[in-house]
Scaffold this active site. Structure first.
Site, PDB file in Angstrom:
ATOM      1  N   GLY A  10      27.525   8.089  -8.263  1.00 15.71           N
ATOM      2  CA  GLY A  10      26.308   8.556  -7.597  1.00 15.71           C
ATOM      3  C   GLY A  10      26.705   9.100  -6.230  1.00 15.71           C
ATOM      4  N   LEU A  11      25.725   9.289  -5.357  1.00 17.10           N
ATOM      5  CA  LEU A  11      26.036   9.898  -4.057  1.00 17.10           C
ATOM      6  C   LEU A  11      26.993   9.041  -3.240  1.00 17.10           C
ATOM      7  CD1 LEU A  11      25.432  12.390  -2.335  1.00 17.10           C
ATOM      8  CD2 LEU A  11      23.621  11.078  -1.215  1.00 17.10           C
ATOM      9  N   ALA A  12      26.788   7.712  -3.249  1.00 20.03           N
ATOM     10  CA  ALA A  12      27.673   6.832  -2.464  1.00 20.03           C
ATOM     11  C   ALA A  12      29.098   6.930  -2.990  1.00 20.03           C
ATOM     12  CB  ALA A  12      27.174   5.391  -2.510  1.00 20.03           C
ATOM     13  N   SER A  36      20.965   6.723 -10.148  1.00 19.53           N
ATOM     14  CA  SER A  36      19.692   6.935  -9.449  1.00 19.53           C
ATOM     15  C   SER A  36      19.771   8.198  -8.615  1.00 19.53           C
ATOM     16  CB  SER A  36      19.389   5.762  -8.503  1.00 19.53           C
ATOM     17  OG  SER A  36      19.038   4.631  -9.238  1.00 19.53           O
ATOM     18  N   SER A  37      20.971   8.467  -8.081  1.00 21.60           N
ATOM     19  CA  SER A  37      21.113   9.633  -7.200  1.00 21.60           C
ATOM     20  C   SER A  37      20.619  10.907  -7.868  1.00 21.60           C
ATOM     21  CB  SER A  37      22.581   9.816  -6.798  1.00 21.60           C
ATOM     22  OG  SER A  37      23.044   8.703  -6.094  1.00 21.60           O
ATOM     23  N   ALA A  40      16.811  11.356  -7.600  1.00 27.03           N
ATOM     24  CA  ALA A  40      16.097  11.369  -6.314  1.00 27.03           C
ATOM     25  C   ALA A  40      15.337  12.679  -6.130  1.00 27.03           C
ATOM     26  CB  ALA A  40      17.091  11.158  -5.178  1.00 27.03           C
ATOM     27  N   GLY A  43      13.819  13.450  -1.029  1.00 31.36           N
ATOM     28  CA  GLY A  43      14.783  14.008  -0.103  1.00 31.36           C
ATOM     29  C   GLY A  43      15.515  12.963   0.711  1.00 31.36           C
ATOM     30  N   GLU A 102       6.698  11.340   4.177  1.00 31.47           N
ATOM     31  CA  GLU A 102       6.524  10.258   3.211  1.00 31.47           C
ATOM     32  C   GLU A 102       6.015   9.016   3.930  1.00 31.47           C
ATOM     33  OE1 GLU A 102       9.927   9.779   0.641  1.00 31.47           O
ATOM     34  OE2 GLU A 102       9.809  11.841  -0.040  1.00 31.47           O
ATOM     35  N   HIS A 211       7.759   0.938  -6.947  1.00 27.75           N
ATOM     36  CA  HIS A 211       7.109   2.179  -6.500  1.00 27.75           C
ATOM     37  C   HIS A 211       5.730   2.246  -7.143  1.00 27.75           C
ATOM     38  CE1 HIS A 211       6.452   6.279  -5.333  1.00 27.75           C
ATOM     39  NE2 HIS A 211       7.632   6.326  -4.730  1.00 27.75           N
ATOM     40  N   ARG A 251       5.180   1.281   0.522  1.00 28.75           N
ATOM     41  CA  ARG A 251       5.226   1.091  -0.937  1.00 28.75           C
ATOM     42  C   ARG A 251       4.905  -0.352  -1.314  1.00 28.75           C
ATOM     43  NH1 ARG A 251      10.727   4.496  -2.200  1.00 28.75           N
ATOM     44  NH2 ARG A 251       9.788   6.475  -1.637  1.00 28.75           N
ATOM     45  N   HIS A 310      12.026   0.177  -8.612  1.00 34.58           N
ATOM     46  CA  HIS A 310      12.511   1.477  -8.140  1.00 34.58           C
ATOM     47  C   HIS A 310      13.793   1.393  -7.312  1.00 34.58           C
ATOM     48  CE1 HIS A 310      12.234   5.564  -6.675  1.00 34.58           C
ATOM     49  NE2 HIS A 310      12.188   5.155  -5.417  1.00 34.58           N
ATOM     50  N   ARG A 345      12.368  -0.943   1.841  1.00 32.10           N
ATOM     51  CA  ARG A 345      13.070   0.261   2.316  1.00 32.10           C
ATOM     52  C   ARG A 345      12.097   1.354   2.733  1.00 32.10           C
ATOM     53  NH1 ARG A 345      14.749   5.191  -0.494  1.00 32.10           N
ATOM     54  NH2 ARG A 345      13.922   4.367  -2.434  1.00 32.10           N
ATOM     55  N   SER A 350      17.616   6.073   1.575  1.00 35.11           N
ATOM     56  CA  SER A 350      18.735   5.540   0.806  1.00 35.11           C
ATOM     57  C   SER A 350      19.787   6.591   0.460  1.00 35.11           C
ATOM     58  CB  SER A 350      18.237   4.767  -0.400  1.00 35.11           C
ATOM     59  OG  SER A 350      18.104   5.568  -1.475  1.00 35.11           O
TER      60      SER A 350
HETATM   61  C1  LIG Z   1      13.439   8.305  -9.506  1.00 28.17           C
HETATM   62  C2  LIG Z   1      14.089   8.015  -8.184  1.00 28.17           C
HETATM   63  C3  LIG Z   1      13.779   8.805  -7.090  1.00 28.17           C
HETATM   64  C4  LIG Z   1      14.384   8.530  -5.849  1.00 28.17           C
HETATM   65  N1  LIG Z   1      14.089   9.358  -4.785  1.00 28.17           N
HETATM   66  C5  LIG Z   1      14.761   9.149  -3.620  1.00 28.17           C
HETATM   67  C6  LIG Z   1      14.587  10.059  -2.530  1.00 28.17           C
HETATM   68  O1  LIG Z   1      13.874  11.033  -2.623  1.00 28.17           O
HETATM   69  N2  LIG Z   1      15.277   9.787  -1.378  1.00 28.17           N
HETATM   70  C7  LIG Z   1      16.100   8.708  -1.235  1.00 28.17           C
HETATM   71  O2  LIG Z   1      16.685   8.511  -0.158  1.00 28.17           O
HETATM   72  N3  LIG Z   1      16.275   7.843  -2.267  1.00 28.17           N
HETATM   73  C8  LIG Z   1      15.641   8.050  -3.441  1.00 28.17           C
HETATM   74  N4  LIG Z   1      15.858   7.188  -4.486  1.00 28.17           N
HETATM   75  C9  LIG Z   1      16.842   6.123  -4.319  1.00 28.17           C
HETATM   76  C10 LIG Z   1      18.239   6.729  -4.346  1.00 28.17           C
HETATM   77  O3  LIG Z   1      18.297   7.727  -5.322  1.00 28.17           O
HETATM   78  C11 LIG Z   1      19.301   5.687  -4.634  1.00 28.17           C
HETATM   79  O4  LIG Z   1      19.108   4.543  -3.868  1.00 28.17           O
HETATM   80  C12 LIG Z   1      20.684   6.236  -4.303  1.00 28.17           C
HETATM   81  O5  LIG Z   1      20.853   7.473  -4.925  1.00 28.17           O
HETATM   82  C13 LIG Z   1      21.729   5.247  -4.753  1.00 28.17           C
HETATM   83  O6  LIG Z   1      22.980   5.890  -4.740  1.00 28.17           O
HETATM   84  P1  LIG Z   1      24.261   5.062  -5.179  1.00 28.17           P
HETATM   85  O7  LIG Z   1      25.363   6.049  -5.219  1.00 28.17           O
HETATM   86  O8  LIG Z   1      24.387   3.861  -4.349  1.00 28.17           O
HETATM   87  O9  LIG Z   1      23.909   4.542  -6.657  1.00 28.17           O
HETATM   88  P2  LIG Z   1      23.601   5.395  -7.980  1.00 28.17           P
HETATM   89  O10 LIG Z   1      23.246   6.786  -7.667  1.00 28.17           O
HETATM   90  O11 LIG Z   1      22.641   4.616  -8.789  1.00 28.17           O
HETATM   91  O12 LIG Z   1      25.021   5.447  -8.710  1.00 28.17           O
HETATM   92  C14 LIG Z   1      25.561   4.307  -9.312  1.00 28.17           C
HETATM   93  C15 LIG Z   1      26.734   4.735 -10.163  1.00 28.17           C
HETATM   94  O13 LIG Z   1      27.442   3.592 -10.656  1.00 28.17           O
HETATM   95  C16 LIG Z   1      27.662   3.736 -12.066  1.00 28.17           C
HETATM   96  N5  LIG Z   1      27.811   2.385 -12.623  1.00 28.17           N
HETATM   97  C17 LIG Z   1      26.926   1.361 -12.614  1.00 28.17           C
HETATM   98  N6  LIG Z   1      27.478   0.263 -13.189  1.00 28.17           N
HETATM   99  C18 LIG Z   1      28.736   0.619 -13.556  1.00 28.17           C
HETATM  100  C19 LIG Z   1      29.800  -0.067 -14.194  1.00 28.17           C
HETATM  101  N7  LIG Z   1      29.720  -1.360 -14.579  1.00 28.17           N
HETATM  102  N8  LIG Z   1      30.950   0.597 -14.433  1.00 28.17           N
HETATM  103  C20 LIG Z   1      31.092   1.909 -14.069  1.00 28.17           C
HETATM  104  N9  LIG Z   1      30.110   2.599 -13.448  1.00 28.17           N
HETATM  105  C21 LIG Z   1      28.950   1.965 -13.201  1.00 28.17           C
HETATM  106  C22 LIG Z   1      26.468   4.521 -12.540  1.00 28.17           C
HETATM  107  O14 LIG Z   1      26.690   5.108 -13.803  1.00 28.17           O
HETATM  108  C23 LIG Z   1      26.336   5.527 -11.401  1.00 28.17           C
HETATM  109  O15 LIG Z   1      27.266   6.575 -11.577  1.00 28.17           O
HETATM  110  C24 LIG Z   1      15.264   7.445  -5.723  1.00 28.17           C
HETATM  111  C25 LIG Z   1      15.565   6.650  -6.826  1.00 28.17           C
HETATM  112  C26 LIG Z   1      14.992   6.938  -8.050  1.00 28.17           C
HETATM  113  C27 LIG Z   1      15.335   6.062  -9.221  1.00 28.17           C
END
Ligand SMILES: Cc1cc2nc3c(=O)[nH]c(=O)nc-3n(C[C@H](O)[C@H](O)[C@H](O)COP(=O)(O)OP(=O)(O)OC[C@H]3O[C@@H](n4cnc5c(N)ncnc54)[C@H](O)[C@@H]3O)c2cc1C
Length: 461
Positions: A10-12, A36-37, A40, A43, A102, A211, A251, A310, A345, A350
């Site tokens: 994901g983004l992180a 989740s990224s 999103a 924004g 928001e 949410h 929320r 969410h 949050r 995020s």
């Molecule tokens: C519908 C929706 C809309 C959103 N809108 C917004 C927004 O507009 N603005 C905002 O700031 N936030 C928003 N959020 C929240 C935000 O998207 C997330 O908090 C953020 O993107 C999390 O990024 P991340 O990289 O930490 O995790 P994620 O993007 O969830 O990435 C996690 C990664 O880990 C991988 N993974 C998980 N378990 C394992 C494993 N055991 N082995 C290997 N890989 C694994 C997954 O496949 C994925 O690639 C939204 C969330 C959702 C669900």
């Protein structure tokens, strides 16, 4: 060369990988598909507007977080967030003109790219990280040795492989531990379990955000309410008309009021028909199209909505450099709990968290020494559909002691058990954690849990 494995794309994960590679590490991304990224919509929050400031962003984040935010961490988020967003734009990422609004934000501050900001940011990061090696598979365990993590164990097509490395968990939260959720179905908190079984401390697990405006597990972004959409019941009465921030209330509050009134026989709808139709269809083109595919014309009809899980505020306890309580193991993004979100949050903080703490974790992880040996420490199977139903029914928006105890007696998934135990132990209502048997707030304390005691400890830190 120093080896770092990033769990998650994901983004992180991608931002951390990009930074680690630039710091000269040998980087490997190991990830399942889906995040989740990529979902999103709204924004990314940053105080870039003329009438805005990081001080206002700081205050709004604290207000949403209900007394449990770590002020130092929030300060880092808003200040470095501004810098990271600038860094990405300098690298070529283009946001749309105009800033969105928001819930609880006192200013228009949401940078966006259409209504699929996450997907666009991810594609941009995919390009920047295209030369970094990747493996697709599920990380099912860590290699550990006396409070030290020495690598991962991952499974691909039935084969299991061990990779020695410094490990950065960027594996997202646990919203998909609930049957009603907005995220990808693999976001069930594997990273939290990996850390827990390795002996790392988890924090504030009882705080998961619900949410309020979700249509059949598809999110209707809060940005729609920022543009004037209303939440109404079957009679057309506005749900939030008596609250000071109306439709832009937090929320936590909105989801709780909606759930309480639903239990009294109300049904709820998002009414976006008052928004200029051309604007609605261009600014929210993706949401408009998805709703149409599900049989509702957002410009002309009310959309049935209900709360769904969410986002996860709690997580693997880290310092501000992504360090967990185990050497060699780092965490950033939604899987981590740095203290920036407190008990609820602030929207759009995020994606920002992923950048700010991804950068910090990469700085720290790139200096860690890699070791080779280690005992396998495994997390087991993915949670069952039954677990998700139990979580929704017994540990959802409205909680009480009897429900949580019943839930605990039925649950077989370790993480679900830890979340319920944390919810049972917090005898107050704060942010997203609402206990109808303890509606008041106590002193603001955090909860911590780790394997050597397996009981929830509340303390201030
Ligand atoms: C519908 C929706 C809309 C959103 N809108 C917004 C927004 O507009 N603005 C905002 O700031 N936030 C928003 N959020 C929240 C935000 O998207 C997330 O908090 C953020 O993107 C999390 O990024 P991340 O990289 O930490 O995790 P994620 O993007 O969830 O990435 C996690 C990664 O880990 C991988 N993974 C998980 N378990 C394992 C494993 N055991 N082995 C290997 N890989 C694994 C997954 O496949 C994925 O690639 C939204 C969330 C959702 C669900």
């Amino acid at each position: 060369m120093h080896r770092v494995v990033i769990v998650g794309s994901g983004l992180a994960g991608l931002f951390t990988a990009f930074r680690c590679a630039n710091l000269g590490c040998e980087v490997l991304i190991v990830s399942e598909k889906g995040s989740s990224s990529e979902k999103a919509q709204g924004g990314i929050a940053a105080a870039v507007g003329e009438s805005d400031s990081t001080a206002l962003h700081f205050n709004d984040t604290l207000q949403a977080g209900n007394g449990l935010c770590d002020r130092h961490a929030v300060n880092v988020l808003v200040k470095e967030g501004f810098e990271r967003v600038t860094e990405l734009t300098e690298l070529g990422l283009k946001f749309d003109e105009g800033l969105g609004r928001e819930a609880v934000h006192s200013r228009n501050r949401i940078l966006h790219i259409g209504d699929f900001t996450g997907k666009n940011m991810l594609s941009f990061m995919e390009e920047l990280t295209q030369d970094i090696p990747r493996e697709e598979g599920r990380v099912v365990g860590l290699l550990t040795e006396k409070e030290q993590c020495n690598g991962i164990i991952f499974e691909r097509n039935g084969n299991v492989e061990q990779i020695p490395a410094t490990v950065v968990l960027a594996s997202g939260g646990f919203s998909a531990l609930y049957s009603h959720n907005t995220t990808h179905q693999n976001i069930t908190g594997d990273g939290l379990l990996l850390a827990y079984h390795a002996g790392a401390e988890l924090k504030d697990l009882e705080f998961g955000q619900f949410h309020p405006t979700v249509f059949k597990n598809f999110l209707l972004s809060e940005a729609l309410r920022g543009e004037g959409a209303l939440i109404v019941n079957q009679k057309g009465d506005r749900l939030m008309k008596d609250y000071p921030l109306k439709e832009l209330s937090g929320r936590d509050l909105t989801a709780r009021v909606m759930q309480q009134k639903s239990l009294n026989g109300n049904t709820f709808f998002l009414d976006a028909t008052g928004i200029n139709h051309d604007f609605l269809k261009s600014r929210f083109s993706n949401i408009y199209k998805e709703c149409l595919n599900m049989g509702v014309d957002l410009a002309k009809e009310l959309v049935p909505i209900a709360p769904a899980a969410h986002y996860t505020m709690g997580g693997v306890h880290t310092d501000l450099n992504g360090r967990t309580s185990i050497n060699g193991l780092f965490a950033c993004g939604e899987v981590a709990c740095t203290g920036i979100h407190g008990s609820n949050r602030l929207s759009s903080n995020s994606l920002l968290e992923a950048l700010v703490f991804g950068a910090r974790a990469s700085n720290a992880a790139s200096k860690e020494e890699t070791r080779n040996a280690g005992e396998p420490c495994l997390i087991g199977k993915v949670p069952s559909e039954e677990t998700k139903e139990i979580m929704w029914k017994y540990c959802g928006v409205i909680r009480n002691e009897n429900l949580l105890k019943d839930g605990l007696s039925k649950i077989s998934s370790k993480l679900a058990e830890l979340v319920m135990a944390s919810a049972l132990a917090r005898k107050e209502s704060r942010g997203t954690h609402y206990r109808e048997d303890y509606p008041k707030q106590n002193k603001p304390l955090h909860s911590f849990i780790r394997i050597d005691r397996d009981e929830v400890i509340f303390r201030v830190r």
